[in-house]
Design a protein around this motif. Structure first.
Motif, PDB file in Angstrom:
ATOM      1  N   PRO A  98      98.278  24.044 128.327  1.00 37.13           N
ATOM      2  CA  PRO A  98      97.182  23.926 129.287  1.00 37.13           C
ATOM      3  C   PRO A  98      95.837  24.040 128.575  1.00 37.13           C
ATOM      4  O   PRO A  98      95.762  24.505 127.438  1.00 37.13           O
ATOM      5  N   PRO A  99      94.756  23.611 129.224  1.00 40.21           N
ATOM      6  CA  PRO A  99      93.418  23.804 128.645  1.00 40.21           C
ATOM      7  C   PRO A  99      93.167  25.282 128.349  1.00 40.21           C
ATOM      8  O   PRO A  99      93.793  26.162 128.965  1.00 40.21           O
ATOM      9  N   ALA A 100      92.256  25.552 127.431  1.00 42.14           N
ATOM     10  CA  ALA A 100      92.054  26.924 126.944  1.00 42.14           C
ATOM     11  C   ALA A 100      91.786  27.914 128.073  1.00 42.14           C
ATOM     12  O   ALA A 100      92.368  29.005 128.106  1.00 42.14           O
ATOM     13  N   SER A 101      90.916  27.553 129.015  1.00 38.39           N
ATOM     14  CA  SER A 101      90.593  28.491 130.097  1.00 38.39           C
ATOM     15  C   SER A 101      91.799  28.740 130.988  1.00 38.39           C
ATOM     16  O   SER A 101      92.042  29.874 131.420  1.00 38.39           O
ATOM     17  N   ARG A 102      92.574  27.691 131.245  1.00 35.51           N
ATOM     18  CA  ARG A 102      93.775  27.828 132.067  1.00 35.51           C
ATOM     19  C   ARG A 102      94.848  28.611 131.315  1.00 35.51           C
ATOM     20  O   ARG A 102      95.575  29.404 131.920  1.00 35.51           O
ATOM     21  N   ALA A 103      94.930  28.423 130.008  1.00 34.90           N
ATOM     22  CA  ALA A 103      95.906  29.158 129.204  1.00 34.90           C
ATOM     23  C   ALA A 103      95.635  30.652 129.295  1.00 34.90           C
ATOM     24  O   ALA A 103      96.547  31.459 129.499  1.00 34.90           O
ATOM     25  N   ARG A 104      94.370  31.051 129.132  1.00 37.71           N
ATOM     26  CA  ARG A 104      94.003  32.466 129.241  1.00 37.71           C
ATOM     27  C   ARG A 104      94.351  33.023 130.618  1.00 37.71           C
ATOM     28  O   ARG A 104      94.914  34.114 130.759  1.00 37.71           O
ATOM     29  N   GLU A 105      94.008  32.247 131.645  1.00 34.85           N
ATOM     30  CA  GLU A 105      94.277  32.679 133.018  1.00 34.85           C
ATOM     31  C   GLU A 105      95.772  32.899 133.243  1.00 34.85           C
ATOM     32  O   GLU A 105      96.188  33.925 133.807  1.00 34.85           O
ATOM     33  N   LEU A 106      96.600  31.955 132.788  1.00 34.24           N
ATOM     34  CA  LEU A 106      98.038  32.050 133.019  1.00 34.24           C
ATOM     35  C   LEU A 106      98.686  33.163 132.202  1.00 34.24           C
ATOM     36  O   LEU A 106      99.528  33.919 132.713  1.00 34.24           O
ATOM     37  N   VAL A 107      98.313  33.267 130.933  1.00 33.60           N
ATOM     38  CA  VAL A 107      98.896  34.320 130.103  1.00 33.60           C
ATOM     39  C   VAL A 107      98.567  35.694 130.685  1.00 33.60           C
ATOM     40  O   VAL A 107      99.440  36.569 130.779  1.00 33.60           O
ATOM     41  N   GLY A 120     108.026  30.417 125.090  1.00 33.82           N
ATOM     42  CA  GLY A 120     108.414  29.438 124.092  1.00 33.82           C
ATOM     43  C   GLY A 120     108.148  28.031 124.573  1.00 33.82           C
ATOM     44  O   GLY A 120     107.650  27.808 125.675  1.00 33.82           O
ATOM     45  N   GLY A 121     108.498  27.055 123.741  1.00 38.98           N
ATOM     46  CA  GLY A 121     108.272  25.651 124.054  1.00 38.98           C
ATOM     47  C   GLY A 121     107.166  25.074 123.194  1.00 38.98           C
ATOM     48  O   GLY A 121     106.403  25.798 122.531  1.00 38.98           O
ATOM     49  N   ASP A 122     107.061  23.751 123.207  1.00 40.11           N
ATOM     50  CA  ASP A 122     106.102  23.056 122.355  1.00 40.11           C
ATOM     51  C   ASP A 122     104.659  23.488 122.607  1.00 40.11           C
ATOM     52  O   ASP A 122     103.822  23.458 121.708  1.00 40.11           O
ATOM     53  N   GLY A 123     104.351  23.878 123.838  1.00 36.81           N
ATOM     54  CA  GLY A 123     102.979  24.228 124.166  1.00 36.81           C
ATOM     55  C   GLY A 123     102.613  25.676 123.909  1.00 36.81           C
ATOM     56  O   GLY A 123     101.470  26.072 124.096  1.00 36.81           O
ATOM     57  N   SER A 124     103.583  26.487 123.465  1.00 34.44           N
ATOM     58  CA  SER A 124     103.315  27.922 123.340  1.00 34.44           C
ATOM     59  C   SER A 124     102.586  28.296 122.057  1.00 34.44           C
ATOM     60  O   SER A 124     101.858  29.293 122.015  1.00 34.44           O
ATOM     61  N   GLU A 125     102.782  27.503 121.006  1.00 35.21           N
ATOM     62  CA  GLU A 125     102.231  27.893 119.706  1.00 35.21           C
ATOM     63  C   GLU A 125     100.705  28.014 119.743  1.00 35.21           C
ATOM     64  O   GLU A 125     100.129  28.915 119.129  1.00 35.21           O
ATOM     65  N   GLY A 126     100.054  27.133 120.478  1.00 43.08           N
ATOM     66  CA  GLY A 126      98.605  27.199 120.568  1.00 43.08           C
ATOM     67  C   GLY A 126      98.099  28.401 121.349  1.00 43.08           C
ATOM     68  O   GLY A 126      96.895  28.690 121.330  1.00 43.08           O
ATOM     69  N   ARG A 143      99.595  31.473 120.929  1.00 41.06           N
ATOM     70  CA  ARG A 143     100.215  32.634 120.275  1.00 41.06           C
ATOM     71  C   ARG A 143      99.295  33.864 120.298  1.00 41.06           C
ATOM     72  O   ARG A 143      99.729  34.973 120.628  1.00 41.06           O
ATOM     73  N   ALA A 144      98.026  33.672 119.935  1.00 40.25           N
ATOM     74  CA  ALA A 144      97.116  34.820 119.880  1.00 40.25           C
ATOM     75  C   ALA A 144      96.964  35.470 121.259  1.00 40.25           C
ATOM     76  O   ALA A 144      96.971  36.703 121.377  1.00 40.25           O
ATOM     77  N   LEU A 145      96.849  34.648 122.302  1.00 42.05           N
ATOM     78  CA  LEU A 145      96.717  35.185 123.662  1.00 42.05           C
ATOM     79  C   LEU A 145      97.965  35.947 124.071  1.00 42.05           C
ATOM     80  O   LEU A 145      97.888  37.031 124.666  1.00 42.05           O
ATOM     81  N   ILE A 146      99.134  35.366 123.766  1.00 46.60           N
ATOM     82  CA  ILE A 146     100.405  35.982 124.149  1.00 46.60           C
ATOM     83  C   ILE A 146     100.586  37.323 123.460  1.00 46.60           C
ATOM     84  O   ILE A 146     100.928  38.340 124.095  1.00 46.60           O
ATOM     85  N   GLU A 147     100.348  37.346 122.157  1.00 48.91           N
ATOM     86  CA  GLU A 147     100.568  38.579 121.399  1.00 48.91           C
ATOM     87  C   GLU A 147      99.525  39.635 121.744  1.00 48.91           C
ATOM     88  O   GLU A 147      99.822  40.837 121.736  1.00 48.91           O
ATOM     89  N   GLU A 148      98.316  39.193 122.081  1.00 48.65           N
ATOM     90  CA  GLU A 148      97.269  40.131 122.507  1.00 48.65           C
ATOM     91  C   GLU A 148      97.682  40.887 123.756  1.00 48.65           C
ATOM     92  O   GLU A 148      97.341  42.065 123.929  1.00 48.65           O
TER      93      GLU A 148
END
Length: 315
Positions: free
Chosen positions: A243-252, A267-273, A275-280
């Motif tokens: 998802p776009p960066a703002s949406r990625a932050r919102e969802l995570v 996981g999945g192809d879209g998760s690597e981008g 990673r920092a948000l998820i681990e944070e």
């Protein structure tokens, strides 16, 4: 030397940007350079290689075989030719051969042959191996063919339905009857690509987890309900298209809150981008390599289990 961005290359070659990314990720064709900001830059040689790949796929050769042929050819500029109809396939691996037959039945738009080939595949070995070496690669190759315009959406939908039904059946059979751990699997709220999630379920079943499959477009409040009502040992989320960066932050952030302290992985192809948000937020990012993250997942689940009261003690 001229360098082109991915949108320009797509316009020059008629190959969609999604297909270009998939060919690069799965087959290494081509291998563009990157800017400091990680944008792809394609050379004229890269563009020529894409054109060859496109023409081979349109001529009937599977993307994986086209890539192998191109990468093994000396840089003479000559276009490799597809093998003649009926020629014996170079692969002898039964899982690869089964994958190729499934793809070919899809290409011919032959539902009876497709059903027959899928049924034969079920005799090859354990369910997780069948997915990882045959059904999963077949689905990716069929998706590539559709993106390249080599098959129609009707052919792609036929294969997805037949293979999807098979995966549901395999996961049901693979569920461990004596499992003491449970995982809830779901796609991101904006994610429709659910078939790969069944492969994830098969992998976790082989590790002794019983799977609760929630499916596509699962919003964070649904995860909260599952955690509160069923107390799974692990939440697994899948995202194929980032998802776009703002949406990625919102969802995570929303999923992290929804898990209420339960262990969670994305996981999945879209998760690597992301990673920092998820681990944070305390999650585990597994990208496409779930098996490599097993030790981390097992450690986190075990630690959580020690902290959490047992289900029996709460009753």
């Amino acid at each position: 030397m001229s360098l082109y961005r991915i949108r320009t290359v797509s316009e020059l070659t008629g190959v969609s940007s999604a297909t270009l990314r998939a060919w690069e990720r799965r087959y290494g064709v081509p291998a563009p350079s990157r800017t400091p900001s990680a944008y792809r830059l394609y050379s004229e040689e890269d563009v020529a290689l894409i054109v060859k790949m496109r023409d081979l796929v349109k001529a009937g050769m599977a993307p994986a075989e086209s890539a192998r042929l191109l990468l093994s050819e000396p840089a003479t500029g000559a276009l490799p030719t597809a093998p003649p109809p009926g020629a014996a396939p170079p692969e002898t691996d039964p899982f690869v051969a089964a994958r190729d037959r499934i793809v070919e039945a899809t290409r011919r738009f032959d539902p009876d042959a497709l059903e027959e080939e899928v049924a034969k595949t079920l005799t090859l070995g354990p369910a997780v191996t069948i997915f990882e070496r045959t059904i999963g690669p077949a689905l990716r190759e069929i998706g590539d063919l559709w993106h390249a315009g080599a098959i129609t959406v009707a052919q792609e939908h036929l294969a997805s339905n037949v293979l999807g039904g098979t995966l549901i059946h395999l996961l049901r059979l693979a569920q461990p009857a004596d499992a003491t751990r449970r995982i809830a699997l779901a796609c991101f709220a904006d994610e429709d690509h659910v078939l790969g999630l069944y492969g994830v379920g098969l992998r976790f079943a082989s590790w002794g987890f019983r799977t609760l499959m929630l499916g596509a477009r699962t919003p964070p409040p649904a995860i909260t309900r599952v955690v509160d009502s069923l107390a799974p040992d692990l939440i697994g989320l899948s995202v194929t298209i980032p998802p776009p960066a703002s949406r990625a932050r919102e969802l995570v952030d929303a999923y992290a809150d929804a898990c209420r302290g339960a262990a969670w992985v994305i996981g999945g192809d879209g998760s690597e981008g992301m990673r920092a948000l998820i681990e944070e937020r305390g999650g585990i990012c597994v990208g496409r390599d779930l098996a490599a993250a097993r030790q981390t997942i097992e450690r986190v689940v075990a630690a959580q289990k020690r902290r959490r009261p047992s289900r029996a003690s709460k009753d």
